[in-house]
Scaffold this motif. Structure first.
Motif, short mmCIF file in Angstrom:
data_model
loop_
_atom_site.label_atom_id
_atom_site.label_comp_id
_atom_site.label_asym_id
_atom_site.label_seq_id
_atom_site.Cartn_x
_atom_site.Cartn_y
_atom_site.Cartn_z
N THR A 1 0.84 -1.19 0.00
CA THR A 1 0.00 0.00 0.00
C THR A 1 0.88 1.25 0.00
OG1 THR A 1 -1.67 -1.19 1.25
CG2 THR A 1 -1.86 1.19 1.22
N GLY A 2 1.93 1.23 0.83
CA GLY A 2 2.86 2.35 0.85
C GLY A 2 3.54 2.53 -0.49
N MET A 3 3.94 1.40 -1.12
CA MET A 3 4.62 1.49 -2.40
C MET A 3 3.69 2.06 -3.47
SD MET A 3 6.75 -2.09 -2.35
CE MET A 3 7.56 -1.81 -3.91
N ARG A 4 2.42 1.73 -3.36
CA ARG A 4 1.46 2.22 -4.34
C ARG A 4 1.23 3.73 -4.17
NH1 ARG A 4 -4.56 -0.28 -5.12
NH2 ARG A 4 -5.15 1.03 -6.87
N ILE A 5 1.15 4.17 -2.93
CA ILE A 5 1.03 5.61 -2.68
C ILE A 5 2.26 6.32 -3.23
CG2 ILE A 5 0.90 7.38 -0.88
CD1 ILE A 5 -0.54 5.28 0.87
N SER A 6 3.43 5.73 -2.98
CA SER A 6 4.69 6.35 -3.40
C SER A 6 4.78 6.50 -4.91
CB SER A 6 5.87 5.51 -2.92
OG SER A 6 6.11 5.76 -1.56
N ILE A 7 4.40 5.46 -5.64
CA ILE A 7 4.56 5.56 -7.09
C ILE A 7 3.62 6.63 -7.63
CG2 ILE A 7 2.87 3.85 -7.93
CD1 ILE A 7 6.41 3.99 -9.21
N GLY A 8 2.45 6.76 -7.02
CA GLY A 8 1.52 7.80 -7.43
C GLY A 8 2.10 9.18 -7.21
N ILE A 9 2.67 9.38 -6.01
CA ILE A 9 3.26 10.68 -5.70
C ILE A 9 4.44 10.97 -6.61
CG2 ILE A 9 4.47 12.00 -3.93
CD1 ILE A 9 2.76 10.65 -1.85
N ALA A 10 5.27 9.93 -6.83
CA ALA A 10 6.46 10.12 -7.66
C ALA A 10 6.05 10.57 -9.07
CB ALA A 10 7.26 8.82 -7.73
N TRP A 11 5.00 9.99 -9.59
CA TRP A 11 4.58 10.34 -10.95
C TRP A 11 3.98 11.75 -10.98
CZ3 TRP A 11 6.26 9.14 -15.32
CH2 TRP A 11 5.53 9.37 -16.49
N LEU A 12 3.34 12.15 -9.88
CA LEU A 12 2.85 13.53 -9.79
C LEU A 12 4.01 14.50 -9.77
CD1 LEU A 12 0.08 13.45 -7.00
CD2 LEU A 12 -0.24 13.61 -9.46
N VAL A 13 5.03 14.14 -9.01
CA VAL A 13 6.11 15.08 -8.75
C VAL A 13 7.05 15.22 -9.94
CG1 VAL A 13 8.21 15.36 -7.37
CG2 VAL A 13 6.02 14.91 -6.25
N ILE A 14 7.21 14.13 -10.71
CA ILE A 14 8.22 14.18 -11.78
C ILE A 14 7.87 15.28 -12.79
CG2 ILE A 14 7.19 12.42 -13.31
CD1 ILE A 14 10.92 12.94 -12.62
N VAL A 15 6.58 15.48 -13.07
CA VAL A 15 6.19 16.48 -14.07
C VAL A 15 6.65 17.86 -13.61
CG1 VAL A 15 4.24 17.57 -15.21
CG2 VAL A 15 4.26 15.09 -14.86
N ALA A 16 6.36 18.17 -12.34
CA ALA A 16 6.75 19.48 -11.80
C ALA A 16 8.28 19.60 -11.75
CB ALA A 16 6.15 19.66 -10.42
N ALA A 17 8.94 18.52 -11.34
CA ALA A 17 10.40 18.57 -11.21
C ALA A 17 11.04 18.82 -12.57
CB ALA A 17 10.91 17.27 -10.60
N GLU A 18 10.52 18.17 -13.61
CA GLU A 18 11.11 18.34 -14.94
C GLU A 18 10.80 19.71 -15.52
OE1 GLU A 18 11.31 13.67 -16.33
OE2 GLU A 18 9.55 14.88 -16.79
#
Ligand code: ADP
Ligand code: MG
Lengths: 281, 309
Positions: free
Chosen positions: A211-228
């Motif tokens: 469950t934690g890993m699933r939350i993390s991948i969601g957040i990571a994909w949200l964040v990568i757009v802004a980071a790039e």
């Protein structure tokens, strides 16, 4: 009954989609855009509205569809820094997310195990985790750029940081709340600590960890757009920003769709993994 | 006094007060009790008197505040594969199949065995408890009785010296409980298994036990006495209650649970005044039916005593 429900849901989805596209078509095929009443033309110019006078900057659904088709036919072309296929850009983003995320997995799961098994560590580290968790990962960006001095690595670091907390917290929680009776089974069988970790604690905590890993991948994909968007160069976030500068709203819309599809696929993968380790009690 | 196969000597357990301040609660104290190899002993007492705590100490899952447990001449420290536990809840690992649960125990005991050896051995015990054909099922797919059968198979599969059971059948319906009691007794008698079992069900104790240990109410619970079961070793689940001595025994146990477990302190005070002080180190070993003469040795007890009574 169940089948008919999914059938009706699918029909409704299609109807809503058609209505949405129809409304979109109606709204965008009007021809000229009138400026919002009372808006200063100079101000409108500043907003970029002036540049598209005479024709709506908002593409019609057909234009977007044609664009998607064009991207799908040739997703991996590379004509220099500012003109790469959307497939290449997505691949850059996915690779950054994967790398930052996997490093976070490698750190969070063993560390979470330790924290979960030691009530002392659990309490000692809790204040740090509680303070770090709500920090927007982008706030780390300047620090990362300053210390790492490489924009691409900084983006990976930001992904690492934002993926870390949900996995760390969930692993620690999952490990700490393994049922005492299962641990007692292992103890009465004189199972050593390593075997106990792999045969009792890990399977017992796996659903929580996933469950934690699933939350993390969601957040990571949200964040990568802004980071790039911040670090530039490559990636789907940079693509969106670049197309906005080119005033290609069509490409921005197409990018949004692709970002959504890739995010959904990532989530589905983790959901499937979570289902594989879930046990009914 | 002969030391038995298992000897509990001066056992006490207290828990600190919840708030940290205040006096600790002593659940039980000064427990002395011995049992022989191959004996089936049941402990009965009211809920909260510390039965589970005693069993956990025997299992090595908990440490006593005072006293020792000696098994086969050695003081125990920590859990051991020699002492298998059947838990109050079945405590099966839900992500493992029936076979996987039993095999986990088998491979823990015989670490060098091949997968095939482990599975063959596990299947043998799954068969013993009558679960052949359900090997691949997960615990969630089993009824309560079947889950407890797996728990029994898992405990027996490691061929322990002592079987410790904590109210193993209390969560089952009456019919299933009866069947499982009969099977548990058959298996234990056939294999000469030494069993220490906790129950609050009087009939269960009468049917299964060679000796019944009576614990007074907590806090500060004690062993009041040890009752020798006068029923013959051969007893059938559906007819043991017709035995002439059944009611004497049952009444004795009910009397204990209903009144004497509460008033035991007053009882020993009265006896001490008569010049018969209660010796915690040698709790009286008695036969029911109003037979007051204590049997001072733990050895030689059993059905033969009933005839001499
Ligand atoms: N870990 C613990 N901390 C504090 N008190 C406990 C703990 N475990 C058991 N107790 C107390 O010890 C007493 C005996 O418990 P237990 O051995 O479970 O009783 P039984 O099995 O006879 O019902 C209870 O009053 C319970 O509250
Ligand atoms: Mg209990």
């Amino acid at each position: 009954m169940l089948k008919s429900l999914s059938w009706r849901a699918a029909t409704l989805s299609v109807v809503l989609f058609v209505l949405f596209v129809g409304a979109w078509q109606l709204a965008t095929s009007g021809g000229s855009t009138a400026l919002p009443p009372g808006m200063d033309p100079e101000y409108a110019k500043l907003l970029g509205l002036g540049a598209t006078q005479g024709k709506s900057a908002m593409p019609t659904p057909l234009e977007v569809g044609a664009k998607i088709w064009g991207h799908l036919r040739d997703p991996f072309y590379d004509r220099g820094t500012n003109d790469k296929g959307i497939g290449i850009q997505l691949a850059y983003s996915v690779a950054r997310v994967a790398l930052g995320y996997l490093i976070a997995v490698a750190v969070a799961i063993p560390l979470g195990f330790l924290i979960g098994m030691s009530p002392l560590l659990y309490r000692a580290l809790d204040p740090f985790i509680q303070i770090m968790k709500p920090v927007s990962p982008l706030a780390w960006m300047p620090l990362a750029l300053y210390t790492i001095k490489d924009s691409s690595t900084s983006a990976i670091f930001v992904i690492f940081i934002c993926s870390l907390w949900p996995m760390l917290i969930n692993t620690a929680f999952g490990v700490a709340s393994v049922r005492k009776e299962w641990l007692n089974v292992a103890r009465t069988l004189e199972v050593g600590p390593v075997r106990r970790a792999f045969t009792v604690i890990l399977p017992a905590a796996a659903p929580t960890i996933l469950t934690g890993m699933r939350i993390s991948i969601g957040i990571a994909w949200l964040v990568i757009v802004a980071a790039e968007m911040l670090v530039g160069g490559t990636g789907i976030g940079y693509f969106v920003w670049n197309e906005w500068n080119n005033l290609s709203i069509t490409n921005v819309i197409v990018a949004i769709l692709f970002i959504g599809v890739v995010g959904m696929v990532l989530d589905l993968m983790l959901a499937r993994a979570a289902r594989a380790v879930t046990y009914p009690e | 006094m002969s030391k038995g196969y298992i000897s509990i000597e001066g056992l006490a357990r207290s828990f600190p007060a919840p708030s940290g301040s205040g006096a600790a609660t002593t659940v039980f104290r000064d427990l002395w009790f011995a049992m022989d190899k191959g004996e089936f002993v049941c402990v009965i007492g009211h809920s909260g008197c510390g039965k589970t705590t005693v069993l956990n100490i025997l299992a090595g899952l908990d440490d006593p505040s005072a006293g020792v447990v000696i098994v086969d001449g050695k003081e125990i420290s920590g859990p051991s594969l020699d002492r298998a536990v059947i838990f109050q809840g079945h405590a099966l690992l839900p992500w493992r199949s029936v076979l996987g649960n039993v095999a986990y125990a088998v491979s823990s005991k015989w670490r060098g065995w091949t997968k095939q050896q482990v599975e063959d051995h596990a299947r043998k015990y799954i068969d013993v408890v009558g679960l052949k054909g359900s090997e691949a099922k997960k615990p969630a797919q089993l009824s309560g009785g079947m889950k407890q059968r797996v728990g029994i198979a898992r405990a027996l599969s490691i061929e322990p010296k002592i079987l410790l059971m904590d109210e193993p059948f209390s969560a089952l319906d009456a019919l299933t409980r009866g069947t499982l009691q009969a099977e548990a007794r058959r298996i234990c008698v056939e294999t000469g298994q030494t069993v220490f079992m906790i129950t609050h069900d009087i009939d269960e104790a009468i049917y299964l036990a060679d000796k019944i240990v009576l614990m007074t109410n907590g806090p500060g619970a004690q062993i009041a006495e040890i009752v020798v079961n006068p029923l013959p070793k051969e007893r059938a689940r559906d007819s043991f209650h017709k035995h002439p001595l059944y009611y004497a025994l049952r009444n004795h146990l009910i009397d204990f649970l209903v009144t004497r477990s509460k008033t035991f302190a007053a009882e020993i005070a009265a006896k001490a005044a008569e010049g018969r002080p209660h010796d915690a180190r040698r709790p009286p070993v008695i036969l029911p039916a109003g037979l007051e003469k204590p049997i001072t040795t733990l050895n030689g007890s059993g059905p033969a005593m009933a005839q001499s009574a």
